[in-house]
Design a protein around this motif. Structure first.
Motif, PDB file in Angstrom:
ATOM      1  N   GLY A 250      38.470  36.237  29.879  1.00 15.75           N
ATOM      2  CA  GLY A 250      37.248  37.520  30.508  1.00 15.75           C
ATOM      3  C   GLY A 250      36.945  37.988  31.810  1.00 15.75           C
ATOM      4  O   GLY A 250      36.569  36.831  31.900  1.00 15.75           O
ATOM      5  N   LYS A 252      34.400  40.179  34.159  1.00 16.70           N
ATOM      6  CA  LYS A 252      33.403  42.139  34.577  1.00 16.70           C
ATOM      7  C   LYS A 252      33.404  42.591  36.104  1.00 16.70           C
ATOM      8  O   LYS A 252      32.654  41.586  37.104  1.00 16.70           O
ATOM      9  CB  LYS A 252      31.955  41.032  34.089  1.00 16.70           C
ATOM     10  N   SER A 286      35.894  46.737  36.518  1.00 21.72           N
ATOM     11  CA  SER A 286      34.546  46.907  35.635  1.00 21.72           C
ATOM     12  C   SER A 286      33.167  47.472  36.699  1.00 21.72           C
ATOM     13  O   SER A 286      32.322  48.347  35.557  1.00 21.72           O
ATOM     14  CB  SER A 286      34.054  45.738  35.088  1.00 21.72           C
ATOM     15  N   GLU A 383      32.605  41.918  29.099  1.00 15.84           N
ATOM     16  CA  GLU A 383      33.183  42.957  29.196  1.00 15.84           C
ATOM     17  C   GLU A 383      33.847  44.202  28.011  1.00 15.84           C
ATOM     18  O   GLU A 383      33.550  43.822  26.934  1.00 15.84           O
ATOM     19  CB  GLU A 383      35.115  41.969  29.353  1.00 15.84           C
ATOM     20  N   TYR A 409      30.590  35.773  33.912  1.00 15.41           N
ATOM     21  CA  TYR A 409      32.305  35.771  33.938  1.00 15.41           C
ATOM     22  C   TYR A 409      32.414  35.676  35.545  1.00 15.41           C
ATOM     23  O   TYR A 409      31.625  35.849  37.014  1.00 15.41           O
ATOM     24  CB  TYR A 409      33.163  37.092  33.347  1.00 15.41           C
ATOM     25  N   SER A 456      35.335  32.532  33.151  1.00 14.76           N
ATOM     26  CA  SER A 456      36.744  33.855  32.788  1.00 14.76           C
ATOM     27  C   SER A 456      38.118  32.815  33.173  1.00 14.76           C
ATOM     28  O   SER A 456      39.351  33.227  32.679  1.00 14.76           O
ATOM     29  CB  SER A 456      37.128  34.014  34.518  1.00 14.76           C
TER      30      SER A 456
END
Length: 481
Positions: A250, A252, A286, A383, A409, A456
């Motif tokens: 993931g 962000k 994001s 996320e 992240y 991540s």
């Protein structure tokens, strides 16, 4: 239409006898495919078949492997629009975005085939003058390839081409929502000349199958793209058997806009990064962290652009943003929006499901913007994977970098500035595996590695020269004359 697994070179039903249905995210009444809900017994059979095939495939000359892979690339190009239609129908993204995914696939395929052709060992004289040391690159064996639904065509090729060029065999497990695209990958490689038992194909629940795909004896490596929570469970399952893992997880991803930035460029690139593919890139923008001196002027430009986004089915030429990818994803994005509202985030635009007459049967979320006064809100750290942009205001450059790094992240990031010194300082200070200067956060090219840090990414990154290195063992041979 009812589809099947492919195990040991033959299309077959799951031993469970159960199925699942794939519906078009733009119109859930449109049932696209029905696939087997496989069990661990299906995975075991697929892995055992791949293990038997690997002894033969590893001996195939690299030049012959390259011919097969390049023929696959030719087939992808020849059937470009047909493939794009299926991606759009299963995933929901715009037809133009599906075409872009296919073009990126071809570029990555060509690069990784070339990397496979360029993989040679080394020979050097040892410290003892009468001996030589020789290194050889060898396949590691059976590889499990677990792919996501957001780039269901590009990601499997990005993983499979280097794995197969290195001499490994593979078990491909597509995301359930885009299993038809995963099957199409198998058909293309088979038509290109790949032996039918070199690539196995198993569909079903990731929660049920991941442990088997990781911990099954002959599996020596797992390459995965998906959520951090699933990636962590894969790492845990892999540890007892020392199974090699490559985890792309993931993000962000922050974009920092400094006071000297070109505001028109920032607004354009932020909207591309945040709302392309309905925000469902792992590298999507994001968060926007903006210096307070330009906050009002930049926000006005962004709001103007986002108001002009036209949600609609991916096949509609007038649409500029498609739906999110299915009912599960729709529910997840709406939960994040509800939480942001409950925690006091300031809603500036959007904020819910679109229920217009023509879109009410699809998974459409309005392009959404929240402004955050506190970095502790969930929307600043978690996320969303949807068309939701969080805006934070920073006092100065140092504050902006601190906000950007204050998340678990570390996948992608960007900074917009005219100050070259500050841009390069940002590249040093930012905690992400991929970063950009005056570009949106999702941009990538196949010759450079792709992967994250912190929560991540784990293991060697994909793409670039490390793309094939992950799938190889290096053996050193000492020779005394």
């Amino acid at each position: 239409m009812r589809n099947q697994n492919r195990i040991d070179g033959a299309w077959c039903d799951s031993r469970s006898g159960r199925d699942f249905v794939i519906s078009n995210p733009a119109d859930l009444r449109d049932v696209v495919h029905r696939y087997p809900l496989s069990s661990s017994r299906d995975v075991l059979k697929a892995v055992e078949s791949a293990a038997r095939a690997q002894a033969r495939w590893r001996k195939v000359p690299v030049a012959e492997k390259a011919l097969i892979m390049r023929e696959a690339g030719r087939l992808v190009h020849a059937h470009r629009e047909q493939i794009a239609r299926l991606i759009t129908r299963e995933n929901g993204k715009l037809f133009s975005e599906s075409l872009t995914e296919i073009d990126s696939t071809i570029a990555e395929l060509e690069f990784q085939v070339g990397e496979g052709e360029r993989q040679f060992g080394r020979a050097n004289q040892s410290h003892k003058g009468s001996a030589w040391g020789i290194t050889r690159l060898q396949p590691i064996g059976v590889v499990s390839v677990i792919i996501p639904w957001n780039f269901p065509f590009n990601v499997p090729f990005r993983k499979l081409i280097p794995a197969l060029m290195a001499g490994n065999t593979a078990v491909l497990k597509p995301a359930s929502q885009t299993a038809g695209v995963g099957e199409l990958v198998v058909h293309i490689l088979t038509e290109a000349g790949l032996p039918s038992d070199v690539l196995q194909f198993v569909t079903g629940s990731g929660g049920e199958l991941c442990k088997s795909l990781v911990a099954c004896g002959p599996v020596r490596a797992v390459t995965f793209t998906g959520s951090t929570s699933v990636g962590r469970s894969i790492a845990q399952a892999a540890a007892p058997g020392f199974v090699r893992t490559q985890l792309e997880m993931g993000g962000k991803n922050p974009v920092i806009a400094l006071a000297d930035a070109d505001l028109e460029l920032v607004a354009e690139q932020v909207v591309v990064g945040a709302y392309s593919c309905a925000g469902q890139w792992c590298t999507a923008t994001s968060r926007l962290i903006v210096e307070e001196r330009i906050r009002d002027a930049l926000l006005e430009k962004i709001l103007e652009r986002v108001r002009n986004i036209v949600p609609g089915p991916g096949v509609d030429a007038a649409a500029t943003m498609g739906p999110v990818c299915g009912e599960t994803q729709l529910a997840s994005v709406l939960r994040h929006i509800d939480t942001a509202n409950q925690q006091g985030a300031r809603l500036l635009l959007g904020g819910g499901r679109i229920m217009d007459d023509l879109l009410q049967h699809g998974c459409f979320v309005a392009p959404t913007i929240f402004e955050l006064d506190s970095p502790g809100l969930d929307l600043a750290r978690e996320e969303v994977f949807g068309p939701v942009l969080a805006i934070e205001t920073a006092k100065d450059y140092s504050h902006a970098v601190a906000l950007a790094n204050d998340v678990p992240y570390g996948l992608s990031s960007s900074v917009f500035t005219a100050d070259l010194d500050r841009a390069f300082d940002f590249a040093e200070q930012i905690e992400s595996g991929v970063t950009h200067i005056n570009m949106h956060s999702a941009y990538k090219e196949p010759q450079f590695s792709f992967g994250g840090i912190k929560e991540s990414g784990f293991g060697l990154p994909e793409a670039g020269s490390s793309g094939i290195q992950f799938f190889q063992d290096e053996k050193t041979v000492y020779v005394k004359r």
